[in-house]
Design a protein around this motif. Structure first.
Motif, PDB file in Angstrom:
ATOM      1  N   LYS A  20       0.816  -1.218   0.000  1.00 35.84           N
ATOM      2  CA  LYS A  20       0.000   0.000   0.000  1.00 35.84           C
ATOM      3  C   LYS A  20       0.849   1.267   0.000  1.00 35.84           C
ATOM      4  O   LYS A  20       0.448   2.280  -0.544  1.00 35.84           O
ATOM      5  CB  LYS A  20      -0.930   0.023   1.218  1.00 35.84           C
ATOM      6  CG  LYS A  20      -2.040  -0.969   1.143  1.00 35.84           C
ATOM      7  CD  LYS A  20      -2.933  -0.853   2.368  1.00 35.84           C
ATOM      8  CE  LYS A  20      -4.042  -1.865   2.339  1.00 35.84           C
ATOM      9  NZ  LYS A  20      -4.948  -1.725   3.481  1.00 35.84           N
ATOM     10  N   ARG A  26      -2.065   3.710  -5.929  1.00 34.33           N
ATOM     11  CA  ARG A  26      -2.563   4.275  -4.666  1.00 34.33           C
ATOM     12  C   ARG A  26      -1.997   5.672  -4.417  1.00 34.33           C
ATOM     13  O   ARG A  26      -2.699   6.556  -3.938  1.00 34.33           O
ATOM     14  CB  ARG A  26      -2.222   3.351  -3.494  1.00 34.33           C
ATOM     15  CG  ARG A  26      -3.055   2.090  -3.490  1.00 34.33           C
ATOM     16  CD  ARG A  26      -2.635   1.211  -2.324  1.00 34.33           C
ATOM     17  NE  ARG A  26      -3.433   0.018  -2.257  1.00 34.33           N
ATOM     18  CZ  ARG A  26      -4.593  -0.084  -1.593  1.00 34.33           C
ATOM     19  NH1 ARG A  26      -5.072   0.954  -0.947  1.00 34.33           N
ATOM     20  NH2 ARG A  26      -5.261  -1.209  -1.584  1.00 34.33           N
ATOM     21  N   ALA A  30      -4.281   9.010  -4.137  1.00 40.33           N
ATOM     22  CA  ALA A  30      -4.151   9.857  -2.953  1.00 40.33           C
ATOM     23  C   ALA A  30      -3.819  11.301  -3.337  1.00 40.33           C
ATOM     24  O   ALA A  30      -4.244  12.245  -2.659  1.00 40.33           O
ATOM     25  CB  ALA A  30      -3.083   9.299  -2.023  1.00 40.33           C
ATOM     26  N   MET A  38     -10.546   8.609  -0.037  1.00 42.31           N
ATOM     27  CA  MET A  38     -10.004   7.340   0.424  1.00 42.31           C
ATOM     28  C   MET A  38     -10.648   6.963   1.748  1.00 42.31           C
ATOM     29  O   MET A  38     -10.829   7.812   2.615  1.00 42.31           O
ATOM     30  CB  MET A  38      -8.490   7.466   0.598  1.00 42.31           C
ATOM     31  CG  MET A  38      -7.792   6.170   0.875  1.00 42.31           C
ATOM     32  SD  MET A  38      -5.992   6.349   1.140  1.00 42.31           S
ATOM     33  CE  MET A  38      -5.499   7.421  -0.180  1.00 42.31           C
ATOM     34  N   GLU A  42      -8.009   2.571   3.714  1.00 40.06           N
ATOM     35  CA  GLU A  42      -7.302   2.755   2.454  1.00 40.06           C
ATOM     36  C   GLU A  42      -7.542   1.631   1.449  1.00 40.06           C
ATOM     37  O   GLU A  42      -6.724   1.399   0.568  1.00 40.06           O
ATOM     38  CB  GLU A  42      -5.802   2.940   2.691  1.00 40.06           C
ATOM     39  CG  GLU A  42      -5.456   4.144   3.525  1.00 40.06           C
ATOM     40  CD  GLU A  42      -3.973   4.316   3.744  1.00 40.06           C
ATOM     41  OE1 GLU A  42      -3.206   3.401   3.425  1.00 40.06           O
ATOM     42  OE2 GLU A  42      -3.584   5.362   4.261  1.00 40.06           O
ATOM     43  N   ASP A  43      -8.651   0.932   1.561  1.00 37.75           N
ATOM     44  CA  ASP A  43      -8.960  -0.122   0.608  1.00 37.75           C
ATOM     45  C   ASP A  43     -10.128   0.238  -0.305  1.00 37.75           C
ATOM     46  O   ASP A  43     -10.392  -0.456  -1.270  1.00 37.75           O
ATOM     47  CB  ASP A  43      -9.290  -1.431   1.339  1.00 37.75           C
ATOM     48  CG  ASP A  43      -8.033  -2.091   1.880  1.00 37.75           C
ATOM     49  OD1 ASP A  43      -6.952  -1.907   1.295  1.00 37.75           O
ATOM     50  OD2 ASP A  43      -8.140  -2.785   2.902  1.00 37.75           O
ATOM     51  N   PHE A  45     -11.945   3.435  -2.450  1.00 38.03           N
ATOM     52  CA  PHE A  45     -11.874   4.797  -2.962  1.00 38.03           C
ATOM     53  C   PHE A  45     -13.228   5.129  -3.567  1.00 38.03           C
ATOM     54  O   PHE A  45     -13.809   4.322  -4.275  1.00 38.03           O
ATOM     55  CB  PHE A  45     -10.791   4.917  -4.038  1.00 38.03           C
ATOM     56  CG  PHE A  45      -9.432   4.549  -3.542  1.00 38.03           C
ATOM     57  CD1 PHE A  45      -8.648   5.469  -2.874  1.00 38.03           C
ATOM     58  CD2 PHE A  45      -8.936   3.273  -3.717  1.00 38.03           C
ATOM     59  CE1 PHE A  45      -7.399   5.131  -2.401  1.00 38.03           C
ATOM     60  CE2 PHE A  45      -7.689   2.920  -3.251  1.00 38.03           C
ATOM     61  CZ  PHE A  45      -6.910   3.856  -2.595  1.00 38.03           C
TER      62      PHE A  45
END
Length: 77
Positions: A20, A26, A30, A38, A42-43, A45
């Motif tokens: 990650k 990613r 971000a 996010m 953080e899995d 979006f």
């Protein structure tokens, strides 16, 4: 009525050593906080704007995401 439709953008087996913290996709997502939100873990979006209001920006971002992932896959071979 308001509906959420989740789309799977990228589904690949990432190269060894990818996580990650160093994933270019990613990092790109971000950096695009005007387009993507996010989740805490953080899995997940989500889109920051209605797709219709920023269609061109989202199309460009999805193209960039696809290319980043493909480049990462090529480097690992």
């Amino acid at each position: 009525m308001y509906s959420n439709i989740n789309l799977q953008l990228v589904s690949v087996l990432c190269p060894d050593g990818m996580n990650k913290q160093n994933c270019p996709v990613r990092q790109y997502i971000a950096s695009k906080s005007d387009l993507f939100n996010m989740s805490v873990n953080e899995d997940l979006f989500t889109l920051a704007k209605p797709y219709d209001n920023a269609r061109g920006k989202y199309e460009g971002a999805l193209f960039d995401i696809y290319n980043l992932c493909q480049n990462c896959q090529k480097r690992s071979k």
